[in-house]
Design a protein around this motif. Structure first.
Motif, PDB file in Angstrom:
ATOM      1  N   PHE A  48      -7.930  -0.345   3.209  1.00 23.98           N
ATOM      2  CA  PHE A  48      -8.941  -1.324   3.620  1.00 23.98           C
ATOM      3  C   PHE A  48      -8.860  -1.497   5.126  1.00 23.98           C
ATOM      4  N   LYS A  49      -9.990  -1.273   5.804  1.00 25.15           N
ATOM      5  CA  LYS A  49     -10.000  -1.309   7.269  1.00 25.15           C
ATOM      6  C   LYS A  49     -10.747  -2.492   7.866  1.00 25.15           C
ATOM      7  N   TRP A  50     -11.406  -3.304   7.021  1.00 23.60           N
ATOM      8  CA  TRP A  50     -12.231  -4.350   7.615  1.00 23.60           C
ATOM      9  C   TRP A  50     -12.073  -5.666   6.873  1.00 23.60           C
ATOM     10  N   LYS A  51     -12.697  -6.698   7.365  1.00 21.81           N
ATOM     11  CA  LYS A  51     -12.448  -8.078   6.962  1.00 21.81           C
ATOM     12  C   LYS A  51     -12.921  -8.404   5.535  1.00 21.81           C
ATOM     13  N   TYR A  52     -12.222  -9.356   4.953  1.00 22.93           N
ATOM     14  CA  TYR A  52     -12.604 -10.011   3.695  1.00 22.93           C
ATOM     15  C   TYR A  52     -12.804  -9.053   2.518  1.00 22.93           C
ATOM     16  N   PRO A  53     -11.898  -8.128   2.278  1.00 24.84           N
ATOM     17  CA  PRO A  53     -12.151  -7.123   1.229  1.00 24.84           C
ATOM     18  C   PRO A  53     -12.235  -7.665  -0.190  1.00 24.84           C
ATOM     19  N   LEU A  54     -11.466  -8.698  -0.516  1.00 30.25           N
ATOM     20  CA  LEU A  54     -11.410  -9.152  -1.912  1.00 30.25           C
ATOM     21  C   LEU A  54     -11.579 -10.667  -1.982  1.00 30.25           C
ATOM     22  N   TRP A  55     -12.796 -11.133  -1.785  1.00 26.84           N
ATOM     23  CA  TRP A  55     -13.101 -12.566  -1.883  1.00 26.84           C
ATOM     24  C   TRP A  55     -13.793 -12.863  -3.214  1.00 26.84           C
ATOM     25  N   TYR A  56     -13.443 -14.001  -3.789  1.00 29.82           N
ATOM     26  CA  TYR A  56     -14.060 -14.477  -5.028  1.00 29.82           C
ATOM     27  C   TYR A  56     -13.997 -13.426  -6.136  1.00 29.82           C
ATOM     28  N   CYS A  57     -12.839 -12.792  -6.267  1.00 25.35           N
ATOM     29  CA  CYS A  57     -12.666 -11.755  -7.281  1.00 25.35           C
ATOM     30  C   CYS A  57     -11.778 -12.249  -8.427  1.00 25.35           C
ATOM     31  N   ASN A  58     -11.800 -11.523  -9.525  1.00 25.54           N
ATOM     32  CA  ASN A  58     -10.964 -11.841 -10.682  1.00 25.54           C
ATOM     33  C   ASN A  58     -10.409 -10.560 -11.297  1.00 25.54           C
ATOM     34  N   HIS A  59      -9.150 -10.622 -11.740  1.00 27.26           N
ATOM     35  CA  HIS A  59      -8.501  -9.527 -12.460  1.00 27.26           C
ATOM     36  C   HIS A  59      -8.532  -8.229 -11.645  1.00 27.26           C
ATOM     37  N   ILE A  60      -7.714  -8.242 -10.600  1.00 25.74           N
ATOM     38  CA  ILE A  60      -7.629  -7.114  -9.669  1.00 25.74           C
ATOM     39  C   ILE A  60      -6.219  -6.532  -9.702  1.00 25.74           C
ATOM     40  N   ASN A  61      -6.116  -5.211  -9.794  1.00 27.62           N
ATOM     41  CA  ASN A  61      -4.839  -4.505  -9.693  1.00 27.62           C
ATOM     42  C   ASN A  61      -4.898  -3.547  -8.508  1.00 27.62           C
ATOM     43  N   VAL A  62      -3.892  -3.643  -7.632  1.00 25.90           N
ATOM     44  CA  VAL A  62      -3.838  -2.784  -6.448  1.00 25.90           C
ATOM     45  C   VAL A  62      -2.473  -2.104  -6.409  1.00 25.90           C
ATOM     46  N   GLU A  63      -2.452  -0.768  -6.261  1.00 26.47           N
ATOM     47  CA  GLU A  63      -1.193  -0.028  -6.163  1.00 26.47           C
ATOM     48  C   GLU A  63      -1.263   0.989  -5.029  1.00 26.47           C
ATOM     49  N   ASN A  64      -0.134   1.180  -4.360  1.00 22.94           N
ATOM     50  CA  ASN A  64       0.001   2.225  -3.336  1.00 22.94           C
ATOM     51  C   ASN A  64      -1.156   2.209  -2.338  1.00 22.94           C
ATOM     52  N   SER A  65      -1.491   1.020  -1.886  1.00 24.63           N
ATOM     53  CA  SER A  65      -2.630   0.881  -0.988  1.00 24.63           C
ATOM     54  C   SER A  65      -2.238   0.117   0.267  1.00 24.63           C
ATOM     55  N   THR A  66      -3.157   0.078   1.250  1.00 23.49           N
ATOM     56  CA  THR A  66      -2.865  -0.524   2.545  1.00 23.49           C
ATOM     57  C   THR A  66      -4.029  -1.384   3.012  1.00 23.49           C
ATOM     58  N   LEU A  67      -3.702  -2.599   3.445  1.00 20.03           N
ATOM     59  CA  LEU A  67      -4.656  -3.428   4.178  1.00 20.03           C
ATOM     60  C   LEU A  67      -4.253  -3.389   5.640  1.00 20.03           C
ATOM     61  N   LEU A  68      -5.077  -2.782   6.475  1.00 24.37           N
ATOM     62  CA  LEU A  68      -4.764  -2.695   7.893  1.00 24.37           C
ATOM     63  C   LEU A  68      -4.920  -4.060   8.573  1.00 24.37           C
ATOM     64  N   GLU A  69      -4.459  -4.151   9.799  1.00 23.94           N
ATOM     65  CA  GLU A  69      -4.488  -5.429  10.525  1.00 23.94           C
ATOM     66  C   GLU A  69      -5.903  -5.983  10.615  1.00 23.94           C
ATOM     67  N   THR A  70      -6.872  -5.103  10.681  1.00 23.28           N
ATOM     68  CA  THR A  70      -8.268  -5.534  10.790  1.00 23.28           C
ATOM     69  C   THR A  70      -8.855  -6.014   9.468  1.00 23.28           C
ATOM     70  N   ALA A  71      -8.108  -5.855   8.379  1.00 25.07           N
ATOM     71  CA  ALA A  71      -8.564  -6.385   7.079  1.00 25.07           C
ATOM     72  C   ALA A  71      -8.073  -7.829   6.912  1.00 25.07           C
ATOM     73  N   ARG A  72      -8.203  -8.598   7.957  1.00 18.84           N
ATOM     74  CA  ARG A  72      -7.668  -9.953   8.014  1.00 18.84           C
ATOM     75  C   ARG A  72      -8.425 -10.903   7.075  1.00 18.84           C
ATOM     76  N   SER A  73      -7.760 -11.996   6.747  1.00 21.16           N
ATOM     77  CA  SER A  73      -8.340 -12.980   5.819  1.00 21.16           C
ATOM     78  C   SER A  73      -8.830 -12.272   4.561  1.00 21.16           C
ATOM     79  N   GLY A  74      -8.000 -11.397   4.039  1.00 21.37           N
ATOM     80  CA  GLY A  74      -8.480 -10.393   3.094  1.00 21.37           C
ATOM     81  C   GLY A  74      -8.730 -10.841   1.675  1.00 21.37           C
ATOM     82  N   ILE A  75      -7.923 -11.805   1.162  1.00 16.46           N
ATOM     83  CA  ILE A  75      -8.006 -12.107  -0.269  1.00 16.46           C
ATOM     84  C   ILE A  75      -8.054 -13.622  -0.434  1.00 16.46           C
ATOM     85  N   TRP A  76      -9.258 -14.173  -0.467  1.00 18.38           N
ATOM     86  CA  TRP A  76      -9.450 -15.623  -0.590  1.00 18.38           C
ATOM     87  C   TRP A  76     -10.254 -15.932  -1.856  1.00 18.38           C
ATOM     88  N   TYR A  77      -9.926 -17.065  -2.479  1.00 22.05           N
ATOM     89  CA  TYR A  77     -10.636 -17.542  -3.666  1.00 22.05           C
ATOM     90  C   TYR A  77     -10.611 -16.514  -4.801  1.00 22.05           C
TER      91      TYR A  77
END
Length: 224
Positions: A48-77
């Motif tokens: 993930f290279k950009w902002k707010y990738p996972l907002w207002y989501c439900n039932h998420i599984n993430v493995e072997n992945s990267t949120l770069l510095e620019t993916a800030r404020s990435g996972i809210w609500y």
């Protein structure tokens, strides 16, 4: 589940409101909120290279992945999210979420992370940044190595095991905290906190443990 594989996704809300989706070896490039309002998503080997990738989501599984510095404020609500074997190099991740599980996660830039969240499990997590876990509750931790001041300020119902916290003003204004088999280094530990217990811990704190209601220490070392 529908499969998205080796995709280069760009533009705002690239996969907006997706459901029952598997994303493999893909890049979320420039473009805000690519998975906003999505549910039942499995993500692996992706960036993930950009902002707010996972907002207002439900039932998420993430493995072997990267949120770069620019993916800030990435996972809210977002609720019911599991992240494993991943790197989060972005500040202000996790805000007002519930049922968050992190396993083998390196949070390189954890400034203002995990704020106002509940039902959190951290296992083998490394984090660096101030104001980690502020005003969050129902937290279970096993193996947290944290470097950053003011951690868990205002937290409630926290259990910590096998951890090392290098943090000035850790556990301020908290309620119901138990720490087992851990090392805590930092001035002004746990001021204004109610019901805090340390078991088999090593504590270095110049002016710690003041203004506490309900302090219990079992087999601890206070080395300063």
């Amino acid at each position: 589940m529908e499969l998205v594989k080796q995709a280069y996704l760009k533009g705002e809300r690239a996969l907006f409101k997706s459901h029952d989706l598997k994303v493999e070896d893909s890049i979320f490039a420039d473009g805000e909120s690519p998975l906003k309002e999505s549910d039942h998503i499995d993500i692996s080997g992706s960036i993930f290279k950009w902002k707010y990738p996972l907002w207002y989501c439900n039932h998420i599984n993430v493995e072997n992945s990267t949120l770069l510095e620019t993916a800030r404020s990435g996972i809210w609500y977002t609720h019911h999210i599991n992240i494993k074997d991943s790197v989060i190099d972005a500040p202000k991740t996790f805000r007002r979420g519930t049922h968050i599980s992190l396993e083998n996660v390196n949070m390189v830039n954890a400034q203002e992370t995990l704020w106002k969240c509940s039902d959190i499990n951290l296992y083998n997590v490394v984090a660096k940044g101030d104001y980690f876990g502020m005003n969050s509750e129902n937290i279970e931790i096993d193996g947290l190595n944290l470097s950053g001041n003011y951690c868990f300020d205002g937290g409630k119902n926290i259990i910590v095991r096998n951890s090392k916290l290098v943090s000035k003003d850790a556990f301020w204004n908290c309620e119901n905290v138990t720490v087992y088999d851990s090392v805590i280094i930092g001035e002004y530990l746990a001021w204004n906190t109610k019901n805090i217990t340390f078991v088999n811990c090593t504590i270095e704190s110049l002016q710690g443990l003041c203004y506490i209601e309900g302090l219990k220490m079992v087999n601890c070392k206070l080395i300063n």
